[in-house]
Scaffold this active site. Sequence first.
Site, PDB file in Angstrom:
ATOM      1  N   TYR A   1      -1.354 -24.126  46.850  1.00 30.09           N
ATOM      2  CA  TYR A   1       0.224 -24.742  47.428  1.00 30.09           C
ATOM      3  C   TYR A   1       1.272 -24.086  46.413  1.00 30.09           C
ATOM      4  O   TYR A   1       2.168 -23.575  46.890  1.00 30.09           O
ATOM      5  CB  TYR A   1       0.231 -26.002  47.565  1.00 30.09           C
ATOM      6  CG  TYR A   1      -0.257 -26.463  49.214  1.00 30.09           C
ATOM      7  CD1 TYR A   1       0.068 -25.878  50.401  1.00 30.09           C
ATOM      8  CD2 TYR A   1      -1.178 -27.628  49.284  1.00 30.09           C
ATOM      9  CE1 TYR A   1      -0.658 -26.104  51.613  1.00 30.09           C
ATOM     10  CE2 TYR A   1      -1.760 -27.794  50.307  1.00 30.09           C
ATOM     11  CZ  TYR A   1      -1.494 -27.157  51.557  1.00 30.09           C
ATOM     12  OH  TYR A   1      -2.059 -27.799  52.878  1.00 30.09           O
TER      13      TYR A   1
ATOM     14  N   GLU B   1     -29.063 -41.670  44.851  1.00 29.64           N
ATOM     15  CA  GLU B   1     -27.945 -40.934  45.951  1.00 29.64           C
ATOM     16  C   GLU B   1     -27.223 -41.831  46.511  1.00 29.64           C
ATOM     17  O   GLU B   1     -26.037 -41.328  46.714  1.00 29.64           O
ATOM     18  CB  GLU B   1     -29.044 -40.313  46.790  1.00 29.64           C
ATOM     19  CG  GLU B   1     -28.436 -39.456  47.867  1.00 29.64           C
ATOM     20  CD  GLU B   1     -29.284 -38.815  48.943  1.00 29.64           C
ATOM     21  OE1 GLU B   1     -30.299 -38.739  48.671  1.00 29.64           O
ATOM     22  OE2 GLU B   1     -28.870 -38.301  49.887  1.00 29.64           O
TER      23      GLU B   1
ATOM     24  N   ASP C   1     -33.255 -40.014  48.854  1.00 28.64           N
ATOM     25  CA  ASP C   1     -34.049 -39.955  49.989  1.00 28.64           C
ATOM     26  C   ASP C   1     -34.991 -38.879  49.985  1.00 28.64           C
ATOM     27  O   ASP C   1     -34.907 -37.979  49.324  1.00 28.64           O
ATOM     28  CB  ASP C   1     -33.013 -39.479  51.296  1.00 28.64           C
ATOM     29  CG  ASP C   1     -32.185 -40.468  51.774  1.00 28.64           C
ATOM     30  OD1 ASP C   1     -32.105 -41.760  51.319  1.00 28.64           O
ATOM     31  OD2 ASP C   1     -30.898 -40.254  52.303  1.00 28.64           O
TER      32      ASP C   1
END
EC number: 5.6.2.2
Lengths: 364, 364
Positions: free
Chosen positions: A99, A197, A249
Amino acid sequence: MSTKQDEELAQERLIDLAAEFYDQFDSGDIPAMEIPTRTKTNIVFDEDSEVWVYGDRTSTRSANSVRGARKLLKAAYTIEFLVDQLEEDRSSTLRELYYLSESWDNKEAQFSDQDESNQLVEDLEIVSKVTREDFHMRPEESGATLMGPLELREQTRRGERAIHCQEDVGEGGYQIPNNPDTIDFLDHDIDFVLCVETGGMRDRLIENGFDDMYNCLIVHLKGQPARATRRITKRLHDELSVPVVVFTDGDPWSYRIYGSVAYGSIKSAHLSEYLATPEARFIGIQPTDIVEYELPTDPLADSDVNALESELEDPRFQSEYWTEQIELQLDIEKKAEQQSLASRGLDFVTETYLPERLDDMGVI
Amino acid sequence: MSTKQDEELAQERLIDLAAEFYDQFDSGDIPAMEIPTRTKTNIVFDEDSEVWVYGDRTSTRSANSVRGARKLLKAAYTIEFLVDQLEEDRSSTLRELYYLSESWDNKEAQFSDQDESNQLVEDLEIVSKVTREDFHMRPEESGATLMGPLELREQTRRGERAIHCQEDVGEGGYQIPNNPDTIDFLDHDIDFVLCVETGGMRDRLIENGFDDMYNCLIVHLKGQPARATRRITKRLHDELSVPVVVFTDGDPWSYRIYGSVAYGSIKSAHLSEYLATPEARFIGIQPTDIVEYELPTDPLADSDVNALESELEDPRFQSEYWTEQIELQLDIEKKAEQQSLASRGLDFVTETYLPERLDDMGVI
């Protein structure tokens, strides 16, 4: 520790880059910048550091086209912004840089989208051999936390803070700052680092007092870990000489999470030595755990199968261990989450699963 | 404060529910559970509490079908699990509950997916009038933070922690725990609470020392705020009697973020009095700011236009202010992010934009 010296080095390197453009102009050459090609086919294993880094293939950004010239103009403006920012001891986000370019006097130097400014900052990291953190560019957010027997000192803009990551924090833990090189480790009683995780599993381990019982530091990865999380994990390993294990996982996306902690990512292979912990080991959920502990599973989706097959080809996963695990998973066609261990009771993970795995791995 | 009494009340209410099933059986009635219909058309504005709550329409879960009977069976098992959990002073995540059901002896009571167990826990909250937090059910993660002149005491499993949210924390701030009712506010120097949507803007405000300069507490919402974040915001407002303002991007999704802080959400309208801060005011980015400050914008996507039109119909946005702002935005067909203020320089937000808006609103 990010010090005054690091910042001065960053400034110097940036100014050197701009000086190089100047010299190229001065000697009548077309200005250009050479950077390593950033693709899967151009990463190689560095035997010394045991991480994956960019190979020898390079691409050239040259001002011999309008497009190339515009890229170098943007680089020059960005270098000026970064040098000023360091001079004033300020910092900014990648999004703010995008920006902010709207306020630059030369319209040609303004970024057309944020991908462009992000990529340019990465290019500048690579050619200057200085990290984004030392440019004082912050990521959008990371938000990962630590909990365990570690006392640290963080250098904040408001002075130093000494914090014990069990005694001086709430249940939410210690929030890792955007630049963890502002941290010094003061004292600790850590036997190993356990990177986790998911938030649900992190909370389970804290509630069950696993950090206390096993003297481990629990690092919450929050899915794909931010740079700050990978950096502090590496520093914990190297500076405290403690083993690091990664608990995720049991699916191909989670193996990539492990991979980004241990081996570094393709996108940031120029930072592998700064971010990767090659000694980090995968604790699970392993496909063999799915079978052995009869965990509740979901069937593999097509995208999972594709990701597993792509991992079989990935140079970072070319070990006997990973080949066996991935082939087993393709065979059983199932995946399981860490929290599926709750099907054996809420204490199974801390009383049985992790102790067994840690013992197998020789960590405890 | 979540106290022993709250937990005992939660246990009692749960046992009452199970007792009701028993009485229904005992008197020869088909067991049933009546809950408010949870749709947009069944939320009404409660004049006393100034929040949106469920109206009079109800749905009945009855054992007069196999499907309904199975739902009540699952409810009975879940009630038993929750009562035991409270008895043992344990807690668990919604995801763990789903997996844990695999260990239940009755296969019919096991959940077929997590939506089912999540929905059941919400149903139990509604009928028992006890919050999920008092059942000791944790969300997956929240991770939001506080920074500002506030000293608090958190009751953790490891004892009490007194923490000053500027002096005792690193740059990452104080991590809000899953259940913020374990917090007591000890002392403060807060003139107002500023809730901020994005991490980049939160970091900008901290770097610029805005919390110090204006004695404000900065609450990082992290996008759509978690229950814990909304709850602590409400408690800060009510217990410290300080104004709350909400600072987000200027698009319809961010207005919903404001709405969830101020008015409550349709999904959790049974908790509006516990979670919503009806006095919270929207500071921006307003569509009028986009025009007035000539911010860099993106065009509205079709989904943005649809969301804005849906907000024009939403009972929670039926004020002159919101109608004007939303119609202006549909007219200019543009949206802007908070960080787009950086196009006027990195200090514009803290030196110009926020002071002007806060002054306009009579907060400073």
